[in-house]
Motif scaffolding. Structure first.
Motif, PDB file in Angstrom:
ATOM      1  N   GLN A 135       0.831  -1.203   0.000  1.00  0.00           N
ATOM      2  CA  GLN A 135       0.000   0.000   0.000  1.00  0.00           C
ATOM      3  C   GLN A 135       0.873   1.264   0.000  1.00  0.00           C
ATOM      4  O   GLN A 135       0.472   2.307  -0.502  1.00  0.00           O
ATOM      5  CB  GLN A 135      -0.930   0.000   1.222  1.00  0.00           C
ATOM      6  CG  GLN A 135      -1.606   1.319   1.533  1.00  0.00           C
ATOM      7  CD  GLN A 135      -2.471   1.863   0.411  1.00  0.00           C
ATOM      8  OE1 GLN A 135      -3.184   1.133  -0.271  1.00  0.00           O
ATOM      9  NE2 GLN A 135      -2.398   3.179   0.201  1.00  0.00           N
ATOM     10  N   GLY A 136       2.090   1.160   0.532  1.00  0.00           N
ATOM     11  CA  GLY A 136       2.925   2.340   0.719  1.00  0.00           C
ATOM     12  C   GLY A 136       3.625   2.855  -0.514  1.00  0.00           C
ATOM     13  O   GLY A 136       4.119   3.994  -0.520  1.00  0.00           O
ATOM     14  N   ASP A 137       3.707   2.034  -1.576  1.00  0.00           N
ATOM     15  CA  ASP A 137       4.435   2.493  -2.768  1.00  0.00           C
ATOM     16  C   ASP A 137       3.773   2.030  -4.062  1.00  0.00           C
ATOM     17  O   ASP A 137       4.409   2.008  -5.115  1.00  0.00           O
ATOM     18  CB  ASP A 137       5.890   2.003  -2.725  1.00  0.00           C
ATOM     19  CG  ASP A 137       6.008   0.538  -3.094  1.00  0.00           C
ATOM     20  OD1 ASP A 137       5.074  -0.242  -2.792  1.00  0.00           O
ATOM     21  OD2 ASP A 137       7.018   0.160  -3.707  1.00  0.00           O
ATOM     22  N   ASP A 138       2.499   1.651  -3.968  1.00  0.00           N
ATOM     23  CA  ASP A 138       1.716   1.278  -5.165  1.00  0.00           C
ATOM     24  C   ASP A 138       2.257   0.027  -5.861  1.00  0.00           C
ATOM     25  O   ASP A 138       2.283  -0.075  -7.085  1.00  0.00           O
ATOM     26  CB  ASP A 138       1.667   2.439  -6.168  1.00  0.00           C
ATOM     27  CG  ASP A 138       1.244   3.748  -5.524  1.00  0.00           C
ATOM     28  OD1 ASP A 138       0.551   3.705  -4.496  1.00  0.00           O
ATOM     29  OD2 ASP A 138       1.625   4.814  -6.047  1.00  0.00           O
ATOM     30  N   ASN A 159      -4.177   9.538   0.769  1.00  0.00           N
ATOM     31  CA  ASN A 159      -2.952   9.416   1.553  1.00  0.00           C
ATOM     32  C   ASN A 159      -2.715   7.943   1.896  1.00  0.00           C
ATOM     33  O   ASN A 159      -3.577   7.288   2.484  1.00  0.00           O
ATOM     34  CB  ASN A 159      -3.077  10.252   2.832  1.00  0.00           C
ATOM     35  CG  ASN A 159      -1.823  10.238   3.675  1.00  0.00           C
ATOM     36  OD1 ASN A 159      -1.445   9.212   4.225  1.00  0.00           O
ATOM     37  ND2 ASN A 159      -1.174  11.385   3.795  1.00  0.00           N
ATOM     38  N   ARG A 160      -1.563   7.433   1.523  1.00  0.00           N
ATOM     39  CA  ARG A 160      -1.301   5.994   1.657  1.00  0.00           C
ATOM     40  C   ARG A 160      -1.218   5.545   3.117  1.00  0.00           C
ATOM     41  O   ARG A 160      -1.611   4.422   3.453  1.00  0.00           O
ATOM     42  CB  ARG A 160      -0.015   5.635   0.901  1.00  0.00           C
ATOM     43  CG  ARG A 160      -0.136   5.839  -0.605  1.00  0.00           C
ATOM     44  CD  ARG A 160       1.203   5.730  -1.311  1.00  0.00           C
ATOM     45  NE  ARG A 160       1.084   5.998  -2.741  1.00  0.00           N
ATOM     46  CZ  ARG A 160       1.038   7.215  -3.280  1.00  0.00           C
ATOM     47  NH1 ARG A 160       1.126   8.288  -2.491  1.00  0.00           N
ATOM     48  NH2 ARG A 160       0.916   7.369  -4.581  1.00  0.00           N
ATOM     49  N   ALA A 172      -4.669   5.237   4.423  1.00  0.00           N
ATOM     50  CA  ALA A 172      -5.293   4.002   3.934  1.00  0.00           C
ATOM     51  C   ALA A 172      -4.947   2.828   4.847  1.00  0.00           C
ATOM     52  O   ALA A 172      -5.812   2.013   5.196  1.00  0.00           O
ATOM     53  CB  ALA A 172      -4.843   3.714   2.506  1.00  0.00           C
ATOM     54  N   TRP A 173      -3.662   2.705   5.219  1.00  0.00           N
ATOM     55  CA  TRP A 173      -3.259   1.661   6.162  1.00  0.00           C
ATOM     56  C   TRP A 173      -4.026   1.780   7.480  1.00  0.00           C
ATOM     57  O   TRP A 173      -4.566   0.797   7.989  1.00  0.00           O
ATOM     58  CB  TRP A 173      -1.779   1.799   6.477  1.00  0.00           C
ATOM     59  CG  TRP A 173      -0.828   1.074   5.600  1.00  0.00           C
ATOM     60  CD1 TRP A 173      -0.984  -0.150   5.015  1.00  0.00           C
ATOM     61  CD2 TRP A 173       0.482   1.532   5.221  1.00  0.00           C
ATOM     62  NE1 TRP A 173       0.142  -0.489   4.303  1.00  0.00           N
ATOM     63  CE2 TRP A 173       1.051   0.522   4.410  1.00  0.00           C
ATOM     64  CE3 TRP A 173       1.224   2.682   5.495  1.00  0.00           C
ATOM     65  CZ2 TRP A 173       2.340   0.632   3.880  1.00  0.00           C
ATOM     66  CZ3 TRP A 173       2.501   2.796   4.963  1.00  0.00           C
ATOM     67  CH2 TRP A 173       3.055   1.781   4.157  1.00  0.00           C
ATOM     68  N   PHE A 201      -4.729  -1.603  -2.282  1.00  0.00           N
ATOM     69  CA  PHE A 201      -3.796  -0.543  -2.657  1.00  0.00           C
ATOM     70  C   PHE A 201      -4.568   0.580  -3.331  1.00  0.00           C
ATOM     71  O   PHE A 201      -5.291   0.375  -4.284  1.00  0.00           O
ATOM     72  CB  PHE A 201      -2.660  -1.044  -3.561  1.00  0.00           C
ATOM     73  CG  PHE A 201      -3.009  -2.204  -4.441  1.00  0.00           C
ATOM     74  CD1 PHE A 201      -3.543  -2.007  -5.698  1.00  0.00           C
ATOM     75  CD2 PHE A 201      -2.784  -3.496  -3.999  1.00  0.00           C
ATOM     76  CE1 PHE A 201      -3.843  -3.079  -6.519  1.00  0.00           C
ATOM     77  CE2 PHE A 201      -3.094  -4.586  -4.808  1.00  0.00           C
ATOM     78  CZ  PHE A 201      -3.625  -4.378  -6.081  1.00  0.00           C
ATOM     79  N   ASP A 202      -4.406   1.769  -2.769  1.00  0.00           N
ATOM     80  CA  ASP A 202      -5.136   2.933  -3.259  1.00  0.00           C
ATOM     81  C   ASP A 202      -4.178   4.116  -3.271  1.00  0.00           C
ATOM     82  O   ASP A 202      -3.687   4.537  -2.231  1.00  0.00           O
ATOM     83  CB  ASP A 202      -6.327   3.222  -2.340  1.00  0.00           C
ATOM     84  CG  ASP A 202      -7.251   4.300  -2.906  1.00  0.00           C
ATOM     85  OD1 ASP A 202      -6.822   5.043  -3.806  1.00  0.00           O
ATOM     86  OD2 ASP A 202      -8.397   4.389  -2.425  1.00  0.00           O
ATOM     87  N   ALA A 203      -3.885   4.625  -4.460  1.00  0.00           N
ATOM     88  CA  ALA A 203      -2.987   5.773  -4.588  1.00  0.00           C
ATOM     89  C   ALA A 203      -3.755   7.070  -4.790  1.00  0.00           C
ATOM     90  O   ALA A 203      -3.163   8.103  -5.078  1.00  0.00           O
ATOM     91  CB  ALA A 203      -2.031   5.554  -5.754  1.00  0.00           C
ATOM     92  N   ALA A 210       4.581   8.913  -2.281  1.00  0.00           N
ATOM     93  CA  ALA A 210       4.799   7.462  -2.265  1.00  0.00           C
ATOM     94  C   ALA A 210       6.247   7.159  -1.872  1.00  0.00           C
ATOM     95  O   ALA A 210       7.174   7.864  -2.284  1.00  0.00           O
ATOM     96  CB  ALA A 210       4.497   6.863  -3.629  1.00  0.00           C
TER      97      ALA A 210
END
Length: 430
Positions: free
Chosen positions: A42-45, A334-335, A338-339, A329-331, A69
């Motif tokens: 999730q943190g870097d797509d 804000n990543r 999302a977490w 995963f959602d870009a 990202a």
């Protein structure tokens, strides 16, 4: 810090639940023992660090371009630490093979435990465990849509070797961190249009998996799981690793069966599968995601299905044999948020399940008193669950309610925007 307001609300709610024999203090102790595996991608797509220029393939598609990202393992770990600081409890991290932290130029069939040493050192500092996944997508050897079931033996052997090495990395994690690593195999193999031969690719996949799992690894260090999918982008008509295939494989090879909440038909729900599979399988790996039409990886909400999944796990005492991980995963947002939203929702769902009078409801069901069963379940929807949740967050030293969003915004201003500026500067100076 537990404020007087949070304490007072908790004490009042505790009394209300106690009337039904529900001990909220004991429930919070149980909740504290549950660890959920938060997914690094999730943190870097889903880019990883082995080959960041490689185009996403295998049905993997990330939309949005929210600033900040992570571009390096250090940045990703920094973001993960921020997310964990806003989530109550101690959890795990789920890594994909492409997140190796190494300066060596290696391919996927060359990964070794030492390529992940920095992740292990970091996990020890954080007091968390690690899970792992071979990365069978976004690679030249997967561009035609096949990996472990590939008709070309040379390419098939490449992926077999990669998966073998992934299990050794998982074993390394388990030995170093003192808790088993769940190593999950998912492949995108399939056809966009209707195939003539559905059987032969599945025979190849069966043989390839048998070769991958040939070496016995102590299950106190590594647990093997296999994951199905109904369809994907580029495999709309046929997926080799279907639910039926992997259910049979897991049962006959004593593997964990991975159920991803977004990998089934829109009219199917994972919650209804858990009790049935639990009767026959050694264990379940649960990937919690949210399907929206044909896309399976949205940030999870505290919706009916998530609560039903949690209820099944709690009421049927399945948490002992279920490993929970998140997968979305959602870009476009804000990543880190999302977490945090996903993890907090998963924990909330489990807490809500624990706060239901399950034994009382079970007795009513056995008596055939479906009126009282329905009435009680509906009334409990408005019981003061929020006061128990707020207290649990405060007890664990994380922000209560939406206060966590302020911290994410500060982090965005001080870290993520600067990161984005630096990235633009690098591009302009090329």
């Amino acid at each position: 810090m537990i404020t007087p307001q949070v304490q007072q609300a908790y004490d009042a709610a505790k009394e209300i639940y106690a009337k039904h024999g529900i001990d909220t203090d004991k429930i919070l102790e149980k909740l504290k023992e549950i660890n959920i595996s938060m997914h690094c991608w999730q943190g870097d797509d889903v880019r990883g660090f082995l080959n960041q220029e490689q185009e996403l393939t295998g049905g993997i598609s990330v939309t949005g371009n929210y600033p900040g990202a992570a571009r390096t393992p250090e940045e990703l770990r920094q973001d993960l630490e921020k997310a964990y600081s806003l989530i109550p409890g101690k959890h795990k991290l789920n890594l994909h093979a492409i997140y190796a932290d190494t300066e060596e130029k290696i391919d996927l069939d060359q990964i070794e435990p030492h390529h992940y040493t920095k992740w292990v050192e970091w996990a020890k500092e954080q007091g968390i465990g690690l899970d792992f996944n071979p990365t069978c997508f976004s690679h030249p050897n997967s561009e035609d849509g096949f990996t472990l079931s590939h008709p070309n033996k040379e390419i098939r052997n490449f992926w077999i070797e990669h998966c073998k090495r992934a299990r050794k990395v998982g074993e390394y994690f388990g030995k170093e961190l003192g808790q088993p690593c769940v190593t999950n195999v998912w492949i995108p193999d399939g056809y966009k249009d209707t195939p003539v031969d559905r059987l032969t690719p599945r025979k190849r996949l069966e043989e390839a998996l048998d070769e991958v799992f040939k070496e016995e690894i102590d299950q106190k260090y590594n647990l093997d799981a296999v994951e199905s999918k109904l369809f994907g982008i580029g495999s709309e008509s046929y997926v080799v690793g279907s639910h039926e295939f992997y259910m049979g494989y897991a049962l006959t090879r004593n593997k964990l069966l991975c159920l991803d909440a977004g990998h089934f038909h829109p009219t199917e729900v994972v919650s209804n599968k858990l009790s049935a599979i639990s009767l026959f399988n050694k264990g379940i790996l649960l990937h919690v995601s949210r399907p929206v039409r044909w896309d399976s990886d949205h940030v999870i909400l505290l919706d009916d299905e998530l609560q039903e999944i949690a209820r099944e796990l709690v009421v049927n005492d399945l948490l002992k044999k279920t490993y929970i991980g998140l997968d979305f995963f959602d870009a476009s947002i804000n990543r880190i948020a999302a977490w945090v939203i996903g993890m907090r929702n998963m924990i909330k769902a489990l807490l809500k399940a624990y706060l239901e009078p399950s034994e009382q409801l079970r007795e009513l069901e056995l008596k055939g008193d479906f009126t009282a069963r329905l009435a009680l379940r509906e009334e409990f929807k408005t019981y003061p669950f929020g006061a128990i949740w707020d207290y649990y967050c405060a007890l664990n030293g994380v922000p209560v309610r939406e206060e966590w969003l302020h911290e994410v915004r500060d982090y965005e201003q001080n870290i993520l925007k600067e990161r984005n500026k630096n990235q633009k500067s690098l591009i302009e100076n090329r």
